[in-house]
Design an enzyme around this catalytic site. Sequence first.
Site, PDB file in Angstrom:
ATOM      1  N   GLY A 151       0.882  -1.171   0.155  1.00  0.00           N
ATOM      2  CA  GLY A 151      -0.075   0.187  -0.005  1.00  0.00           C
ATOM      3  C   GLY A 151       0.805   1.193  -0.117  1.00  0.00           C
ATOM      4  O   GLY A 151       1.946   1.122  -1.036  1.00  0.00           O
ATOM      5  N   SER A 174       6.070  -5.174  -1.231  1.00  0.00           N
ATOM      6  CA  SER A 174       5.867  -3.929  -1.416  1.00  0.00           C
ATOM      7  C   SER A 174       6.481  -2.884  -0.355  1.00  0.00           C
ATOM      8  O   SER A 174       7.334  -3.202   0.221  1.00  0.00           O
ATOM      9  CB  SER A 174       4.794  -3.686  -2.126  1.00  0.00           C
ATOM     10  OG  SER A 174       4.360  -2.682  -2.847  1.00  0.00           O
ATOM     11  N   ALA A 175       5.513  -2.361   0.164  1.00  0.00           N
ATOM     12  CA  ALA A 175       5.677  -1.329   1.325  1.00  0.00           C
ATOM     13  C   ALA A 175       6.145  -2.370   2.526  1.00  0.00           C
ATOM     14  O   ALA A 175       7.049  -1.790   3.256  1.00  0.00           O
ATOM     15  CB  ALA A 175       4.378  -0.770   1.823  1.00  0.00           C
ATOM     16  N   HIS A 210       8.726  -2.975  -7.083  1.00  0.00           N
ATOM     17  CA  HIS A 210       8.096  -2.589  -8.679  1.00  0.00           C
ATOM     18  C   HIS A 210       9.045  -1.988  -9.392  1.00  0.00           C
ATOM     19  O   HIS A 210       8.930  -1.023 -10.163  1.00  0.00           O
ATOM     20  CB  HIS A 210       6.927  -1.560  -8.098  1.00  0.00           C
ATOM     21  CG  HIS A 210       5.581  -2.087  -7.344  1.00  0.00           C
ATOM     22  ND1 HIS A 210       4.723  -2.999  -7.889  1.00  0.00           N
ATOM     23  CD2 HIS A 210       5.635  -2.046  -5.894  1.00  0.00           C
ATOM     24  CE1 HIS A 210       3.938  -3.188  -6.831  1.00  0.00           C
ATOM     25  NE2 HIS A 210       4.507  -2.687  -5.796  1.00  0.00           N
ATOM     26  N   GLU A 232       8.738  -6.542 -10.940  1.00  0.00           N
ATOM     27  CA  GLU A 232       7.357  -7.206 -10.122  1.00  0.00           C
ATOM     28  C   GLU A 232       7.513  -8.613 -10.024  1.00  0.00           C
ATOM     29  O   GLU A 232       7.754  -9.382 -10.841  1.00  0.00           O
ATOM     30  CB  GLU A 232       6.401  -6.522 -10.912  1.00  0.00           C
ATOM     31  CG  GLU A 232       6.376  -5.140 -10.559  1.00  0.00           C
ATOM     32  CD  GLU A 232       4.704  -4.638 -11.113  1.00  0.00           C
ATOM     33  OE1 GLU A 232       4.270  -5.145 -11.988  1.00  0.00           O
ATOM     34  OE2 GLU A 232       4.295  -3.613 -10.472  1.00  0.00           O
TER      35      GLU A 232
END
Lengths: 241, 241
Positions: free
Chosen positions: A85, A117-118, A154, A197
């Site tokens: 997020g 990700s985060a 990413h 990714e």
Amino acid sequence: MKLLLGSGGFRGEERRDALRHAMRQHFGDIRRLLFVPYAISDGDAYVDALNRADLNAGYELFGLHRASDPIQAIEEAEGIYIGGGNTFRLIHRMQIEGLIDPIRRRVKSGLPYLGISAGANVACPTMQTTNDMPIVRPASFEALGLVPFQVNTHYYKGNIHIRIGEGEYEEHFGETRDDRIREFHEEIAVPVLGLWESGLLFRDGKQLKLLRGPMRLFRRGQDPVDFKEGSDLSDLLNEVR
Amino acid sequence: MKLLLGSGGFRGEERRDALRHAMRQHFGDIRRLLFVPYAISDGDAYVDALNRADLNAGYELFGLHRASDPIQAIEEAEGIYIGGGNTFRLIHRMQIEGLIDPIRRRVKSGLPYLGISAGANVACPTMQTTNDMPIVRPASFEALGLVPFQVNTHYYKGNIHIRIGEGEYEEHFGETRDDRIREFHEEIAVPVLGLWESGLLFRDGKQLKLLRGPMRLFRRGQDPVDFKEGSDLSDLLNEVR
């Protein structure tokens, strides 16, 4: 330390199967994962979405936002999963609730950690290689520091293109990711791993492996170096800066 | 107040001519522009690059990094131009050197202001709709506040695509720009103007015009609205939040 760090972009069944498989290998036969949803505003919706997409890998996801005593929930967890997020929001909330030290301490003592990700960004020394918008201002950019390098999730190479019609694309001239990482290295000397990714890094103690790639390594003042899936990256854990 | 705010992405002669023309209209018959290069690490290289690309629009660019007394240089300027690069670095340096108040005061008293990319971001109430990487941590995200809305520069719609070969593109699944602006609105209610590359906004007092577009307006809790080049946006200056 046992860490699984993912880039995000787990779309399509092949990528999702790879993530589920890696999660099963990583967490093994435990029943429940403590899930930290704080990069997204709605924790319940996040847990529901992961369950619906079958991205719990067969584990029960217990959302930390539902814990009456978050610190105790961390102390008792058998595995921890920090989702994606907005990284600014995530670290801000982790700071406000005093989660950084307890999570760091438990993971350094062997609690298996998954960050996507985060959640991969906050495993690094700081959150300063995030791609996210600074929608809140955390009291510090310092993060968990579970690895001695930064991950750029990413990651991609070159300029981006915007689809303007069937088979038609227009080039976009904003900074490339490599430009942004070069700017980072103008300020800070820590190496940056650009993880494409659906990429996955796996750490077990002194071993670090690119479980799923590719990946590009950036060092200040040097040309970047590309690594293929399966590469042994353990040397990156032993560097003295 | 006289403001010209540009999105960035001024590549190719058509876009560059549009920028030069707008600059001539905006600044008129002055000789010298005070140029603030602090979004880039090397001020001299930045000024040289703009001169070589003929992006000075015929004005002499005087780099603020060359001023023996920066505050005096701001007081004596006939026009000011804040260039692009990394917005975190720019606002950090502006804070350290105490430039925010003097620039804000002079622009509010009529000094013509040009901001491109990072320079457009810092014209907003805060720098929180930047796309840049947080390579330094400014003491505050507050910016010049020359307009009552946020601009998101280098705006585009939809997912991005990476070129993987001749005519071949792969879809990228990171947050879209609209996703990021929605996250911003989960935290802050200020409207956001998504300005496509080479877009230009022009403010003269109570008038605001989309000189070069298109643009997409985002408001918290509402569907975004697209605007065409030439649109009168003056109502955005008068909104009471």
